[in-house]
Design an enzyme around this catalytic site. Structure first.
Site, mmCIF file in Angstrom:
data_model
loop_
_atom_site.group_PDB
_atom_site.id
_atom_site.type_symbol
_atom_site.label_atom_id
_atom_site.label_comp_id
_atom_site.label_asym_id
_atom_site.label_seq_id
_atom_site.Cartn_x
_atom_site.Cartn_y
_atom_site.Cartn_z
ATOM 1 N N ARG A 139 33.199 50.406 53.169
ATOM 2 C CA ARG A 139 33.162 51.475 53.643
ATOM 3 C C ARG A 139 33.138 52.465 52.902
ATOM 4 O O ARG A 139 32.597 53.612 52.933
ATOM 5 C CB ARG A 139 34.105 51.265 54.887
ATOM 6 C CG ARG A 139 33.784 52.583 55.835
ATOM 7 C CD ARG A 139 34.888 52.628 56.902
ATOM 8 N NE ARG A 139 34.793 53.832 57.778
ATOM 9 C CZ ARG A 139 34.027 53.910 58.874
ATOM 10 N NH1 ARG A 139 33.193 52.846 59.244
ATOM 11 N NH2 ARG A 139 33.859 55.139 59.679
ATOM 12 N N ARG A 182 43.279 23.322 40.640
ATOM 13 C CA ARG A 182 44.112 24.239 41.300
ATOM 14 C C ARG A 182 44.697 25.148 40.261
ATOM 15 O O ARG A 182 45.960 25.661 40.186
ATOM 16 C CB ARG A 182 45.377 23.549 41.977
ATOM 17 C CG ARG A 182 45.136 22.629 42.971
ATOM 18 C CD ARG A 182 44.652 23.134 44.122
ATOM 19 N NE ARG A 182 45.435 24.013 44.743
ATOM 20 C CZ ARG A 182 45.002 24.682 45.796
ATOM 21 N NH1 ARG A 182 43.836 24.586 46.430
ATOM 22 N NH2 ARG A 182 45.999 25.218 46.638
ATOM 23 N N HIS A 183 43.642 25.502 39.379
ATOM 24 C CA HIS A 183 44.114 26.641 38.135
ATOM 25 C C HIS A 183 42.942 27.448 38.001
ATOM 26 O O HIS A 183 42.019 26.687 37.332
ATOM 27 C CB HIS A 183 44.622 25.705 37.022
ATOM 28 C CG HIS A 183 45.246 26.625 36.040
ATOM 29 N ND1 HIS A 183 44.669 27.472 35.377
ATOM 30 C CD2 HIS A 183 46.612 26.773 35.785
ATOM 31 C CE1 HIS A 183 45.554 28.213 34.547
ATOM 32 N NE2 HIS A 183 46.639 27.557 34.556
ATOM 33 N N ASP A 184 42.929 28.531 38.095
ATOM 34 C CA ASP A 184 41.509 29.412 38.054
ATOM 35 C C ASP A 184 41.126 29.633 36.676
ATOM 36 O O ASP A 184 39.848 29.351 36.281
ATOM 37 C CB ASP A 184 41.976 30.844 38.623
ATOM 38 C CG ASP A 184 43.070 31.583 38.166
ATOM 39 O OD1 ASP A 184 43.899 30.975 37.604
ATOM 40 O OD2 ASP A 184 43.115 32.806 38.420
ATOM 41 N N THR A 227 46.974 31.062 26.310
ATOM 42 C CA THR A 227 47.811 30.801 27.671
ATOM 43 C C THR A 227 46.876 31.491 28.586
ATOM 44 O O THR A 227 45.976 32.333 28.313
ATOM 45 C CB THR A 227 49.412 31.113 27.577
ATOM 46 O OG1 THR A 227 49.648 30.691 28.735
ATOM 47 C CG2 THR A 227 49.438 32.524 27.443
ATOM 48 N N HIS A 233 58.645 77.307 56.093
ATOM 49 C CA HIS A 233 59.303 76.479 57.485
ATOM 50 C C HIS A 233 58.084 76.660 58.512
ATOM 51 O O HIS A 233 58.552 76.493 59.711
ATOM 52 C CB HIS A 233 60.384 77.381 57.973
ATOM 53 C CG HIS A 233 61.483 77.782 56.967
ATOM 54 N ND1 HIS A 233 62.547 76.661 56.566
ATOM 55 C CD2 HIS A 233 61.781 78.603 56.210
ATOM 56 C CE1 HIS A 233 63.308 77.045 55.614
ATOM 57 N NE2 HIS A 233 62.819 78.388 55.368
ATOM 58 N N GLN A 269 55.762 35.645 28.827
ATOM 59 C CA GLN A 269 54.424 35.082 29.031
ATOM 60 C C GLN A 269 53.374 36.221 29.515
ATOM 61 O O GLN A 269 52.247 36.267 29.036
ATOM 62 C CB GLN A 269 54.362 33.983 30.323
ATOM 63 C CG GLN A 269 53.242 33.118 30.201
ATOM 64 C CD GLN A 269 53.094 32.150 31.318
ATOM 65 O OE1 GLN A 269 53.167 32.132 32.537
ATOM 66 N NE2 GLN A 269 53.460 30.812 30.429
ATOM 67 N N SER A 323 33.645 65.189 68.721
ATOM 68 C CA SER A 323 34.240 64.204 69.562
ATOM 69 C C SER A 323 33.318 63.739 70.686
ATOM 70 O O SER A 323 32.330 64.508 70.903
ATOM 71 C CB SER A 323 35.294 65.220 70.406
ATOM 72 O OG SER A 323 35.829 64.525 71.730
ATOM 73 N N SER A 332 51.586 36.916 41.229
ATOM 74 C CA SER A 332 50.221 36.952 40.848
ATOM 75 C C SER A 332 49.341 37.401 42.149
ATOM 76 O O SER A 332 48.513 38.157 42.303
ATOM 77 C CB SER A 332 49.742 35.521 40.736
ATOM 78 O OG SER A 332 48.465 35.264 40.619
ATOM 79 N N ARG A 350 47.152 40.942 42.773
ATOM 80 C CA ARG A 350 45.691 40.742 43.049
ATOM 81 C C ARG A 350 45.069 41.717 44.164
ATOM 82 O O ARG A 350 44.035 42.181 44.350
ATOM 83 C CB ARG A 350 45.096 39.580 43.775
ATOM 84 C CG ARG A 350 45.243 38.195 42.455
ATOM 85 C CD ARG A 350 44.905 36.966 43.251
ATOM 86 N NE ARG A 350 45.447 35.737 42.161
ATOM 87 C CZ ARG A 350 44.360 35.240 41.662
ATOM 88 N NH1 ARG A 350 43.017 35.723 41.642
ATOM 89 N NH2 ARG A 350 44.578 34.256 40.674
#
Length: 487
Positions: A23, A88-90, A114, A162, A244, A292, A337, A341
């Protein structure tokens, strides 16, 4: 019936889509955080690593390099999804997917690296590029608002403290208060962008052990490798020490600058909403726009309301990396992680649409001087009482006696305004009181609004010249580009 209609619908409409991309946000920012940008950057990082390793003597061929270069955008996302479901590891899923279309280069893709080599370095590249998208947009907002401030630098209006009427200021001076906050945000973004470093080639726990082994203990080559990849990625510095991951406080510093922008935009747009209620200033309102569905006369400040709504979201996002940084155990834990994201892209996407909408508002602000003058006339007689006392004293009156005379008349006029709903008639009362006859001829001058704004016009001119224009100079070639979105 409902089920069959659902089955006929576009599959993309049958699942959640973030409104930030579907949007609001610009195409360039949406692309910057897209899968295509992310995974092509991963492949570039693998290519840069291989090029640097080859230059430093590892057994990598020209054919392998050329094969990688030819397939940077040739990504089989379906295959990558299959690999990720299996492994199971991108990162490893994309290593294997890249290897399928680069069979010659397969043995040396990701050599010694790594997962965070591609993950963290890509995040830093994407955030750097995101700053490059939004900083010119912020500069344009500042430039547009500075034109407004200059145009109305001498237009008197009620000041408020104020949220009560206070000494007069000018429309342009108030805009400079908004500008000052935006200028701080631009400086903070510039600092945040320029202080971003490359994570670099650091290995599993940041010790570069794998690369030291690849180069048979040659520390100089390991350092050269780090520097060469950094330069290929377009950075000037790397973080000399990492675990890491790079320190998650870096993410906090980035989002802190963006959250500060959120606070600035919220304040500006809240002021505009309040002024719209007073009918002094309004955001642009299109000819066919509907305020409106039930009340045809309404001119709701919907752009400013949207900005306030999104700004609140942006302001909260800096808490995510702050808490993430606090709970990173030792060299790294993976509970950063999923959070990252979400919060990193959302912060930039939100800032992007805030600035596009703010630019639209700043380019179309409508000022109603007659309404402003009417509001001044309601309050100025009270504010001018001290000037009238001084003029009476100069004419020979006793200050305390004069003060009492005006106090009584002021309370009477205040009663007319508050209890009877009438106009402020203090000046008429002064004119009809013989005691004040020595200053009757001076009242028009004593009530001139331009004499109550102090140095506001001069402050506007000096601020724009000394603060705003130098800050915008690096963006001068972009100032005339991109008119605001049709929002």
């Amino acid at each position: 019936m409902a089920a069959s209609q659902s089955m006929m619908a576009d599959p993309e409409l049958c699942k959640y889509r973030s409104p930030l991309t579907s949007r609001y946000a610009s195409e360039e920012m949406a692309y910057n955080f897209s899968d295509m940008k992310k995974f092509t950057t991963w492949r570039k990082l693998w290519l840069w690593l291989a090029k640097a390793q080859k230059t430093l003597g590892l057994d990598i061929t020209d054919d392998q390099i050329q094969e990688m270069e030819a397939n940077l955008t040739n990504i089989d996302f379906d295959q990558a999804a299959i690999e990720e479901k299996r492994r199971r590891h991108d990162v490893m899923a994309h290593v294997h997917t890249f290897a399928i279309c680069c069979p010659k280069a397969a043995p040396i893709i990701h050599l010694g690296a790594t997962s965070c080599y591609v993950g963290d370095n890509t995040d830093l590249i994407v955030m750097r590029d995101a700053f490059d998208i939004i900083m010119p947009k912020l500069a344009r907002c500042i430039q547009r608002l500075s034109l407004f401030a200059e145009q109305y630098r001498s237009q008197p209006c009620l000041g408020f403290t104020h949220y009560q009427p206070a000494q007069l200021t000018t429309v342009g001076k108030r805009a400079c208060l908004w500008l000052q906050d935006l200028c701080m945000d631009l400086r903070n973004m510039d600092r945040g962008r320029n202080e971003l470093r490359f994570r670099g080639v650091k290995g599993t726990t940041g010790t570069q052990a794998s690369f030291l082994e690849l180069f048979e203990g040659n520390h100089d080559k390991v350092e050269l490798l780090d520097r060469m990849v950094m330069e290929l990625a377009g950075f000037k510095k790397t973080y000399l020490v990492t675990g890491q991951t790079y320190s998650r406080k870096v993410d906090y510093e980035v989002l802190q600058a963006l959250s500060g922008l959120g606070a600035s935009v919220h304040k500006i747009c809240t002021d505009i909403r309040l002024l719209a209620n007073m009918k002094e200033i309004e955001e642009p309102f299109e000819r066919d726009q509907i305020g409106s569905s039930a009340m045809p006369y309404k001119r709701n400040p919907m752009r400013s309301e949207r900005c306030c709504s999104l700004a609140r979201h942006l302001m909260t996002l800096c808490l995510d990396p702050l808490q993430t940084a606090a709970v990173q155990w030792f060299e790294r834990t993976l509970d950063d992680s999923a959070n990252r994201r979400i919060c990193l892209p959302e912060a930039f996407l939100t800032a992007d649409i805030l600035l596009s909408t703010l630019q639209n508002i700043c380019e179309g602000l409508v000022v109603y001087p007659k309404v402003i003058e009417r509001h001044i006339k309601q309050e100025l007689p009270f504010m001018a009482s001290e000037n009238i006392i001084m003029a009476m004293v100069k004419a020979g009156a006793n200050r305390q006696e004069c003060h009492e005379q005006i106090r009584v008349l002021s309370h009477q006029a205040g009663s007319v305004v508050k209890q009877e709903g009438g106009d402020n008639d203090l000046i008429q009362r002064i004119k009809s009181t013989p005691y004040f006859s020595p200053v009757h001829s001076q009242l028009e001058h004593l009530l001139d609004p331009t004499t109550f704004v102090g140095r506001a016009p001069q402050q506007v001119e000096k601020f724009l010249e000394e603060e705003v224009k130098p800050l915008l100079k690096p963006f001068s070639h972009q100032m005339s580009e991109i008119s605001s979105l049709e929002l």
